[in-house]
Design a protein around this motif. Sequence first.
Motif, PDB file in Angstrom:
ATOM      1  N   TYR A  30       0.822  -1.209   0.000  1.00 14.98           N
ATOM      2  CA  TYR A  30       0.000   0.000   0.000  1.00 14.98           C
ATOM      3  C   TYR A  30       0.856   1.260   0.000  1.00 14.98           C
ATOM      4  N   GLU A  31       1.789   1.313   0.922  1.00 14.03           N
ATOM      5  CA  GLU A  31       2.557   2.543   1.133  1.00 14.03           C
ATOM      6  C   GLU A  31       3.317   2.979  -0.113  1.00 14.03           C
ATOM      7  N   HIS A  32       3.903   2.009  -0.829  1.00 14.90           N
ATOM      8  CA  HIS A  32       4.751   2.347  -1.970  1.00 14.90           C
ATOM      9  C   HIS A  32       4.013   2.272  -3.306  1.00 14.90           C
ATOM     10  N   GLY A 120       1.463  -1.043   6.034  1.00 14.06           N
ATOM     11  CA  GLY A 120       1.288   0.388   5.836  1.00 14.06           C
ATOM     12  C   GLY A 120      -0.092   0.816   5.402  1.00 14.06           C
TER      13      GLY A 120
END
Length: 208
Positions: A30-32, A120
């Motif tokens: 998710y975060e990246h 994340g």
Amino acid sequence: MTAGDLTRMPEERRRRLIGEASREFADSGYEHASLNRIIRACGMSKSSFYHFVASKAALFDLVLDELRTDVATQLSIPRPEEFAGERFWSTAEAFLRQLTERAQTDESFTALGRMVYATGVPTDAQGPIRAIFVVAEEWLEAVLVVGRRDGAIRGDIPPALQTRLVFALLRTLDEWAVSHVGELAPAAMGELAEAQGALLRRMLQPTG
């Protein structure tokens, strides 16, 4: 924007967006995950994208729901009563094999697993993930009730504790398999499914 806004998108474009977004979230977490990469891969303008989807969290929610629906229509989940009597372990092992085969052949299944275990993920996007685990644990609890009733599994520990222990084990095994599915040959995945079944037997079969 709400999840329903995406239904106004032309079907072909919608499918492409879901496909590109699921790959991006599955591969990058998710975060990246990059909305710009998703938008470019779909050949959309940013204004067009944001007309249908408000944010990364909203897109994550949409994709997760789409994959969950797609997997549910293709996966044959046994009803708890199908585990009754002497069928408990044969049904359990057949279901484990089915999950293993899906992990190797169904891109939606693998993408869903990677998204479910993604790190994340912000709080406002975790609701659908929690819902998946709640439904899975409730199903497992019902299966174990049948197994205890018919003597297929041990009944010497409290049912609620047994459910939590088995669910934690299955979740750990599932997360590991999802993260390594691309590294294992089909034969190795088959052996893994058999090993999981044997581990559950040792954990749950009556000792007396």
